[in-house]
Write a protein that holds these residues in place. Structure first.
Motif, mmCIF file in Angstrom:
data_model
loop_
_atom_site.group_PDB
_atom_site.id
_atom_site.type_symbol
_atom_site.label_atom_id
_atom_site.label_comp_id
_atom_site.label_asym_id
_atom_site.label_seq_id
_atom_site.Cartn_x
_atom_site.Cartn_y
_atom_site.Cartn_z
ATOM 1 N N THR A 139 -16.755 3.425 18.579
ATOM 2 C CA THR A 139 -17.940 3.855 18.351
ATOM 3 C C THR A 139 -17.718 5.560 17.885
ATOM 4 O O THR A 139 -15.891 5.387 17.426
ATOM 5 C CB THR A 139 -18.581 4.356 19.432
ATOM 6 N N ILE A 140 -18.064 6.637 18.605
ATOM 7 C CA ILE A 140 -17.772 7.851 17.458
ATOM 8 C C ILE A 140 -17.168 8.712 18.617
ATOM 9 O O ILE A 140 -16.273 9.843 18.410
ATOM 10 C CB ILE A 140 -19.484 8.228 17.325
ATOM 11 N N LEU A 141 -16.372 7.931 19.269
ATOM 12 C CA LEU A 141 -15.832 8.676 20.444
ATOM 13 C C LEU A 141 -14.243 8.533 19.780
ATOM 14 O O LEU A 141 -13.825 7.120 19.143
ATOM 15 C CB LEU A 141 -15.374 7.695 21.855
ATOM 16 N N PRO A 142 -13.345 9.436 20.271
ATOM 17 C CA PRO A 142 -12.258 9.762 19.732
ATOM 18 C C PRO A 142 -11.089 8.819 20.418
ATOM 19 O O PRO A 142 -10.331 9.537 20.722
ATOM 20 C CB PRO A 142 -11.870 11.202 19.211
ATOM 21 N N LEU A 143 -11.116 7.665 20.378
ATOM 22 C CA LEU A 143 -10.017 7.278 21.170
ATOM 23 C C LEU A 143 -9.014 6.629 20.113
ATOM 24 O O LEU A 143 -9.890 6.033 18.809
ATOM 25 C CB LEU A 143 -10.618 5.828 21.528
ATOM 26 N N SER A 144 -8.003 5.425 19.390
ATOM 27 C CA SER A 144 -7.390 4.917 19.217
ATOM 28 C C SER A 144 -6.203 3.461 19.630
ATOM 29 O O SER A 144 -5.721 3.723 20.230
ATOM 30 C CB SER A 144 -5.579 5.517 18.356
ATOM 31 N N GLU A 171 -26.261 15.292 4.117
ATOM 32 C CA GLU A 171 -26.060 14.454 4.526
ATOM 33 C C GLU A 171 -25.481 12.723 4.804
ATOM 34 O O GLU A 171 -25.438 11.908 4.223
ATOM 35 C CB GLU A 171 -25.046 14.506 5.531
ATOM 36 N N PHE A 172 -26.656 12.868 5.379
ATOM 37 C CA PHE A 172 -27.599 11.633 5.607
ATOM 38 C C PHE A 172 -28.118 10.203 4.285
ATOM 39 O O PHE A 172 -27.352 9.399 4.511
ATOM 40 C CB PHE A 172 -28.649 11.550 6.994
ATOM 41 N N VAL A 173 -28.802 11.272 3.276
ATOM 42 C CA VAL A 173 -29.561 10.562 2.269
ATOM 43 C C VAL A 173 -27.565 10.421 1.393
ATOM 44 O O VAL A 173 -27.650 9.527 1.345
ATOM 45 C CB VAL A 173 -30.609 11.654 1.459
ATOM 46 N N ARG A 174 -27.085 11.693 1.432
ATOM 47 C CA ARG A 174 -25.589 11.172 0.501
ATOM 48 C C ARG A 174 -25.117 10.151 1.412
ATOM 49 O O ARG A 174 -24.217 8.380 0.011
ATOM 50 C CB ARG A 174 -24.604 11.931 0.577
ATOM 51 N N ALA A 175 -24.703 9.722 1.966
ATOM 52 C CA ALA A 175 -24.047 8.327 3.125
ATOM 53 C C ALA A 175 -25.505 7.403 2.833
ATOM 54 O O ALA A 175 -24.347 6.220 2.176
ATOM 55 C CB ALA A 175 -24.491 8.606 4.578
ATOM 56 N N THR A 205 -34.379 10.847 13.224
ATOM 57 C CA THR A 205 -33.311 11.391 13.682
ATOM 58 C C THR A 205 -32.458 11.847 15.099
ATOM 59 O O THR A 205 -31.550 11.840 14.972
ATOM 60 C CB THR A 205 -34.871 12.378 14.527
ATOM 61 N N VAL A 206 -32.124 10.462 16.054
ATOM 62 C CA VAL A 206 -32.268 10.381 16.582
ATOM 63 C C VAL A 206 -29.946 9.958 15.700
ATOM 64 O O VAL A 206 -29.175 10.646 16.532
ATOM 65 C CB VAL A 206 -32.211 8.782 17.932
ATOM 66 N N ILE A 207 -30.149 9.238 15.247
ATOM 67 C CA ILE A 207 -29.379 8.456 14.159
ATOM 68 C C ILE A 207 -28.160 9.856 13.510
ATOM 69 O O ILE A 207 -27.423 10.224 13.655
ATOM 70 C CB ILE A 207 -29.130 7.781 13.094
ATOM 71 N N GLN A 208 -29.232 10.672 13.147
ATOM 72 C CA GLN A 208 -28.776 12.045 12.522
ATOM 73 C C GLN A 208 -28.297 12.764 13.058
ATOM 74 O O GLN A 208 -26.594 13.203 13.094
ATOM 75 C CB GLN A 208 -29.907 12.768 12.098
ATOM 76 N N LYS A 209 -28.643 12.762 14.409
ATOM 77 C CA LYS A 209 -28.031 13.630 16.257
ATOM 78 C C LYS A 209 -26.507 12.813 16.665
ATOM 79 O O LYS A 209 -26.120 13.823 16.514
ATOM 80 C CB LYS A 209 -28.965 14.201 17.359
#
Length: 144
Positions: free
Chosen positions: A21-26, A81-85, A69-73
């Motif tokens: 997920t977006i959490l910074p774990l290794s 950036e969203f469009v480029r992705a 909107t939720v995803i972009q947040k």
């Protein structure tokens, strides 16, 4: 990381899930510590893969069901950036999902797969293959 290694296999599963997920774990650090502590390499690779794939599946679900909107947040992405992705994902196609394990790009890839309604079977096959190979290669290198 010490907390996860104290939990053994369960700790690796949790770390692997959260790392996808977006959490910074290794999860790699936890896997390494557990390998060096003598736990079964085969079990560790399988558990790490399952946890990481389930985390990516969570991202897929977010992309599939959440609003743009939720995803972009969540991903902290501007409209451009969203469009480029989205364009990059379409350019490289679903084969890009083999690289869902790569830091920084992996999470957006799996979310975009949900947004674009990539077939779940293809998603699971490609993401699982990439993540399994990463953990397998890492374990092999560590144990040499």
């Amino acid at each position: 990381m010490e907390y996860f290694t104290e939990l053994g296999y369960l700790g690796l599963f949790i770390a692997s899930f959260l790392a996808a997920t977006i959490l910074p774990l290794s999860s790699e650090l936890v896997l390494t510590a557990l390998l060096l502590n003598g736990l079964s390499p085969e079990n560790l690779v399988i558990i790490a893969t399952i946890g990481n794939v389930l985390g990516s599946l969570t991202n897929y679900g977010l992309g599939y069901w959440a609003s743009k909107t939720v995803i972009q947040k969540w991903l902290r992405m501007s409209e451009s950036e969203f469009v480029r992705a989205e364009e990059r994902f379409k350019k490289y196609g679903i084969i890009a999902l083999l690289f869902a394990w790569v830091p920084i790009i992996g999470d957006p890839l799996t979310v975009m797969a949900g947004i674009l309604r990539i077939r779940l079977l293809w998603f699971l096959m490609l993401v699982t293959t990439g993540k399994f190979l990463r953990y397998y290669i890492l374990a092999t290198i560590i144990l040499q």
